[in-house]
Design a protein around this motif. Structure first.
Motif, short mmCIF file in Angstrom:
data_model
loop_
_atom_site.label_atom_id
_atom_site.label_comp_id
_atom_site.label_asym_id
_atom_site.label_seq_id
_atom_site.Cartn_x
_atom_site.Cartn_y
_atom_site.Cartn_z
N ILE A 259 0.85 -1.18 0.00
CA ILE A 259 0.00 0.00 0.00
C ILE A 259 0.89 1.24 0.00
N LEU A 260 0.63 2.14 -0.91
CA LEU A 260 1.42 3.37 -1.00
C LEU A 260 1.12 4.28 0.18
N ARG A 261 2.17 4.72 0.85
CA ARG A 261 2.02 5.58 2.03
C ARG A 261 2.58 6.98 1.81
N VAL A 262 3.62 7.10 1.01
CA VAL A 262 4.25 8.39 0.76
C VAL A 262 4.55 8.50 -0.73
N VAL A 263 4.18 9.63 -1.35
CA VAL A 263 4.57 9.93 -2.72
C VAL A 263 4.89 11.43 -2.79
N ASN A 264 5.83 11.79 -3.61
CA ASN A 264 6.12 13.22 -3.78
C ASN A 264 5.56 13.71 -5.11
N SER A 265 5.68 14.99 -5.34
CA SER A 265 5.10 15.60 -6.54
C SER A 265 5.75 15.04 -7.81
N ALA A 266 7.05 14.80 -7.74
CA ALA A 266 7.75 14.27 -8.92
C ALA A 266 7.22 12.89 -9.29
N ALA A 267 6.88 12.07 -8.28
CA ALA A 267 6.33 10.74 -8.55
C ALA A 267 4.97 10.85 -9.22
N GLY A 272 1.97 9.69 -13.72
CA GLY A 272 0.75 10.14 -14.37
C GLY A 272 -0.49 10.06 -13.51
N TYR A 273 -0.34 10.15 -12.17
CA TYR A 273 -1.47 10.11 -11.25
C TYR A 273 -1.42 11.32 -10.32
N THR A 274 -2.57 11.65 -9.71
CA THR A 274 -2.58 12.65 -8.66
C THR A 274 -2.21 11.99 -7.33
N ARG A 275 -1.87 12.82 -6.36
CA ARG A 275 -1.51 12.28 -5.05
C ARG A 275 -2.68 11.51 -4.44
N GLU A 276 -3.90 12.01 -4.64
CA GLU A 276 -5.08 11.34 -4.07
C GLU A 276 -5.31 9.98 -4.71
N GLN A 277 -4.90 9.83 -5.97
CA GLN A 277 -5.07 8.54 -6.65
C GLN A 277 -4.04 7.51 -6.21
N LEU A 278 -2.99 7.95 -5.51
CA LEU A 278 -1.93 7.03 -5.12
C LEU A 278 -1.92 6.71 -3.63
#
Length: 575
Positions: A259-267, A272-278
């Motif tokens: 489960i994805l817990r942390v993503v940055n803007s570059a990711a 090709g996804y928004t932070r809310e989608q990840l």
């Protein structure tokens, strides 16, 4: 307290309320300034809580001074203890936070807040802390009950503990900004603690509560310390969030369940996804099971606690773009060494790979050009040269199928003089001008290409059943005259010749044309030399014949002379 007790009729101007209101405004502004400057960090938030607690105290005391109604003064005296008990609690919290020792002293922090809450409840709903009011020349003032002494003790212990922490950390700190910051804050709070003199009037001693002066001194010193030294050190923990967001590489962290817990803007931009989608979504369901499996299997191949570095893998974005990613990952371990999460950094190396491929092709081209320059120039026999040209050209563009047509003696047709791959079986095959691709290239004197020769309506009947698709041809020239056609083909369906490949073939054809000119010149020289040798041989043979004839005639003359001498001798003897 009803609305009538809050009305203006029960308040009057008092000069004693002015300093406390000024001090309140000053300290609240300082709290807002630091909160805005450090963007609500833990240190700035805990400092703001101090200013808020002090502000509530000063405002309530000011209202006590302004009122002429005892019941209203009692209400404000109790309201002041919404803030006063929390002054030592928030001060201690700020101290351990700004010194970076909060985790080691969490229990004193909890104790301070629990006790502050208890004293606040006692002040608001019982007479144990505030038993009544004193009336002094400056106005009404709270009178302590049985809990007064315990409260003052609590107040002093918490503030004393804060000062002790400052002193200990100041002694430990190396010379520099941290040591100067601790000293400045320690001095500011020590002066601010002088405001505790305001407890004296609670026991009936008519000493004017000048604690606001200590607060103003604290504001001045704290403001200077905050402006010059700030409230924090630049540590990895402090810089982590900013570093994560300013990274050009994509950063994702997912737990053991994927489960994805942390993503940055570059990711987000990379995948090709928004932070809310990840966030909170499974890696396999968003970034793709292949990518998740790639990272997992690659990490399993590492040593325990090891890491994955620069692992290249393809990735298909939601918009259909195919990208090439370089992944670096490592497992986060708990205290027992068990993996609890995976940290992965992804870089888009698609353009880098394309650039590397272009550079690689360019290097191959230059190397082939160099080798061809040496190889072709050393091949002066036309058959050898044609074989070398077609093999070099095929290797340059990555195919096994190529041909060279050469103009016939009458310049009215083309003859396949060299071929490789599928063209190796068509040696001697002829084309008229304009027939097939090679005939059109010969006729137009320019490079031409066809993406699928098998479906091209103008294909030559000679290659009706030859299994190739993409084909390109470029003229071989001698001066302004086209003397042949160099061509290459792909048998794989869908594979085409790009612009860069066509351009490379054209440049190669220019070199091959020069080599052909050299070969023709060499051939002409050889013919001239051979002709000269034939002429010299004829001259030599003529010379030998003439010499033989001269020798024969000389012998005949010598024999006749001898006969003549004999006759003369005979005549003389006869005479």
């Amino acid at each position: 307290m009803d609305a009538q007790q809050l009305g203006p009729s029960i308040y009057t101007f008092s000069i004693y309320a002015v300093p406390t209101l000024v001090a309140m405004v000053a300290i609240l502004l300082l709290g807002f300034f630091e909160l805005a400057r450090d963007r609500i960090s833990r240190a700035s938030l805990s400092f703001y809580l101090i200013t808020l607690a002090v502000g509530i105290w000063l405002f309530s005391v000011s209202m006590q001074y302004l009122t002429v109604h005892e019941q209203t003064a009692m209400w404000w005296a109790r309201a002041a203890y919404i803030g006063i008990p929390f002054i030592p609690a928030t001060t201690y919290l700020f101290t351990v936070t700004v010194l970076g020792i909060r985790r080691q002293h969490m229990w004193p922090v909890v104790f301070g807040w629990v006790m502050a809450g208890a004293f606040t409840l006692a002040a608001l709903f019982t007479d144990l802390l505030i038993a009544g009011l004193h009336h002094y020349r400056w106005g009404y003032y709270a009178a302590y009950g049985p809990l007064g002494l315990p409260f003052i003790t609590f107040f002093g212990v918490m503030l004393g503990a804060s000062l002790w922490h400052y002193l200990v950390e100041w002694r430990r700190a190396e010379p520099g900004t941290r040591k100067l910051r601790i000293r400045s804050l320690m001095l500011a709070f020590a002066i601010g603690y002088a405001g505790a003199v305001d407890f004296i009037p609670t026991y009936g001693i008519a000493l004017y509560p000048f604690g606001y002066l200590a607060i103003l001194g604290f504001v001045a010193l704290a403001a200077r310390a905050i402006w010059v030294y700030r409230l924090f050190d630049i540590t990895p923990a402090f810089a982590a969030n900013q570093i994560i967001e300013t990274m050009s590489e994509g950063l994702v962290v997912f737990d053991r369940e994927g489960i994805l817990r942390v993503v940055n803007s570059a990711a987000c931009r990379l995948f090709g996804y928004t932070r809310e989608q990840l966030i909170g979504k499974p890696v396999a369901g968003t970034l793709g099971a292949p990518l998740h499996g790639t990272i997992g299997s690659a990490l399993l191949a590492c040593e325990p606690g090891g890491a994955l570095h620069n692992y290249e893998t393809p990735y298909l974005r939601p918009d259909g773009q195919e990208r090439t990613l370089s992944l670096s990952a490592s497992a986060l371990l708990d205290r027992k060494g068990a993996p609890v999460a995976t940290v992965c950094i992804a870089r888009d190396i698609t353009e880098q790979k394309l650039s590397e491929a272009r550079v690689h092709r360019q290097n191959e081209y230059l190397a082939a050009l160099h080798a061809t320059s040496l190889g072709l120039m050393n091949r002066l026999r036309l058959p050898d040269l044609l074989e070398a040209i077609i093999s070099r050209a095929a290797a340059l563009l990555g195919t096994e199928h190529g041909y060279i047509y050469v103009a016939g003696p009458e310049k009215d047709d083309l003859v396949l003089r060299a071929g490789t791959g599928v063209f190796g079986y068509a040696m001697g095959q002829r084309l008229r001008p304009g027939e097939g691709l090679a005939g059109k290239v010969w006729q137009a004197n320019r490079t031409m290409s066809v993406d699928d020769y098998s479906r091209w309506p103008e294909r030559s009947a000679s290659f009706e059943h030859t299994p190739f698709h993409a084909v390109v041809g470029t003229p071989l020239t001698s001066g302004s005259e086209v003397v042949g056609v160099l061509g290459l083909a792909h048998v794989e369906e869908g594979v085409k010749f790009g612009e860069a490949e066509v351009e490379s073939l054209e440049r190669f054809a220019q070199l091959a044309s020069i080599a052909l000119d050299n070969a023709h010149l060499y051939g002409a020289v050889l013919e001239d030399v051979a002709e000269r040798k034939r002429a010299e041989e004829e001259v030599r043979q003529l010379n030998e014949t003439l010499e033989q004839r001269v020798q024969e005639r000389t012998g005949e003359l010598q024999a006749a002379y001898r006969e003549l001498e004999k006759e003369v001798a005979e005549r003389r003897r006869a005479e």
